[in-house]
Design a protein around this motif. Structure first.
Motif, PDB file in Angstrom:
ATOM      1  N   ARG A 188      14.224   8.523  -0.104  1.00 57.52           N
ATOM      2  CA  ARG A 188      13.409   9.153  -1.141  1.00 57.52           C
ATOM      3  C   ARG A 188      13.813   8.797  -2.568  1.00 57.52           C
ATOM      4  O   ARG A 188      13.720   9.623  -3.470  1.00 57.52           O
ATOM      5  CB  ARG A 188      13.394  10.675  -0.969  1.00 57.52           C
ATOM      6  N   TRP A 189      14.279   7.551  -2.750  1.00 58.91           N
ATOM      7  CA  TRP A 189      14.465   7.075  -4.118  1.00 58.91           C
ATOM      8  C   TRP A 189      13.083   6.795  -4.698  1.00 58.91           C
ATOM      9  O   TRP A 189      12.115   6.614  -3.959  1.00 58.91           O
ATOM     10  CB  TRP A 189      15.335   5.824  -4.126  1.00 58.91           C
ATOM     11  N   GLU A 190      12.975   6.765  -6.000  1.00 56.48           N
ATOM     12  CA  GLU A 190      11.681   6.579  -6.661  1.00 56.48           C
ATOM     13  C   GLU A 190      11.055   5.237  -6.289  1.00 56.48           C
ATOM     14  O   GLU A 190      11.720   4.348  -5.773  1.00 56.48           O
ATOM     15  CB  GLU A 190      11.876   6.630  -8.178  1.00 56.48           C
ATOM     16  N   VAL A 191       9.787   5.104  -6.645  1.00 56.53           N
ATOM     17  CA  VAL A 191       9.092   3.836  -6.438  1.00 56.53           C
ATOM     18  C   VAL A 191       9.790   2.747  -7.234  1.00 56.53           C
ATOM     19  O   VAL A 191      10.494   3.007  -8.205  1.00 56.53           O
ATOM     20  CB  VAL A 191       7.602   3.917  -6.852  1.00 56.53           C
ATOM     21  N   SER A 192       9.580   1.530  -6.828  1.00 57.50           N
ATOM     22  CA  SER A 192      10.169   0.381  -7.513  1.00 57.50           C
ATOM     23  C   SER A 192       9.512   0.186  -8.875  1.00 57.50           C
ATOM     24  O   SER A 192       8.294   0.261  -9.015  1.00 57.50           O
ATOM     25  CB  SER A 192       9.967  -0.865  -6.651  1.00 57.50           C
ATOM     26  N   HIS A 193      10.336  -0.050  -9.891  1.00 57.77           N
ATOM     27  CA  HIS A 193       9.869  -0.332 -11.240  1.00 57.77           C
ATOM     28  C   HIS A 193      10.139  -1.797 -11.534  1.00 57.77           C
ATOM     29  O   HIS A 193      11.210  -2.317 -11.206  1.00 57.77           O
ATOM     30  CB  HIS A 193      10.612   0.507 -12.268  1.00 57.77           C
TER      31      HIS A 193
END
Length: 195
Positions: A188-193
């Motif tokens: 549940r790490w954030e979406v890729s930037h």
């Protein structure tokens, strides 16, 4: 000036009620109010690094400071000494560093191209730096002590919450690309930037 007892009683009751809701978790304060106290960890990734296996780097926010980060990597010939490097600065400086690194193996194209982050309720930058030192002293080994091992050691040294998160598998047996695209989203790490 005299305040009527009835309005004062209502004010006290509403304050007590609001405090009760906050302490039970029924209402939470806006995220911005806690942003400075939260820990934050980010993995920067160079997908073409290591002959297509990828290359990982780390950045952690120093808790209690509005905009100070510790960032670095291990084993890259593109962005510093092979033994590894660590720096500090603002988020803008952190991003600028990773954006500026060029890929010597691919016509000087941008090396790091993306990153993922996660917030955590804890975070100890000094302990993370200690874990960085321990991994660096063991020396670089492509299979058992590489850039991904270093990044995960820093994250898990930084945050007990991340250290205990069973979804964050061992770095051994994973390439940085696999970890970035499969393990971090599952945890549940954030979406890729994009950088």
């Amino acid at each position: 000036m005299r305040i009527a007892k009835k309005p004062m009683a209502r004010m006290v009751a509403s304050v007590v009620g609001a405090l009760a809701l906050l302490t039970t978790g029924a209402v939470t304060a806006p995220m911005e109010a806690h942003a400075a106290s939260l820990g934050r960890a980010c993995m920067f990734e160079a997908p073409r690094g290591a002959y297509g296996a990828g290359h990982a780097a780390f950045a952690i926010k120093v808790r209690g400071e509005a905009n100070h980060w510790i960032y670095g990597s291990f084993g890259s010939t593109n962005d510093g000494p092979v033994a590894g490097w660590i720096k500090g600065g603002s988020w803008e400086k952190t991003r600028a560093h990773f954006t500026s690194v060029r890929d010597k193996d691919h016509n000087n194209a941008r090396y790091y191209t993306r990153y993922r982050c996660v917030n955590t309720r804890d975070g100890d930058a000094k302990r993370a730096q200690s874990w960085y030192g321990a991994v660096k002293r063991r020396g670089y080994n492509a299979a058992t002590n590489n850039c991904l091992h270093m990044s995960m050691a820093v994250f898990k040294g930084y945050s007990e919450i991340l250290r205990k998160d069973k979804r964050l598998e061992s770095a051994t047996g994973n390439t940085p690309n696999q970890y970035y695209t499969k393990v971090l989203p599952a945890a549940r790490w954030e979406v890729s930037h994009q950088l």
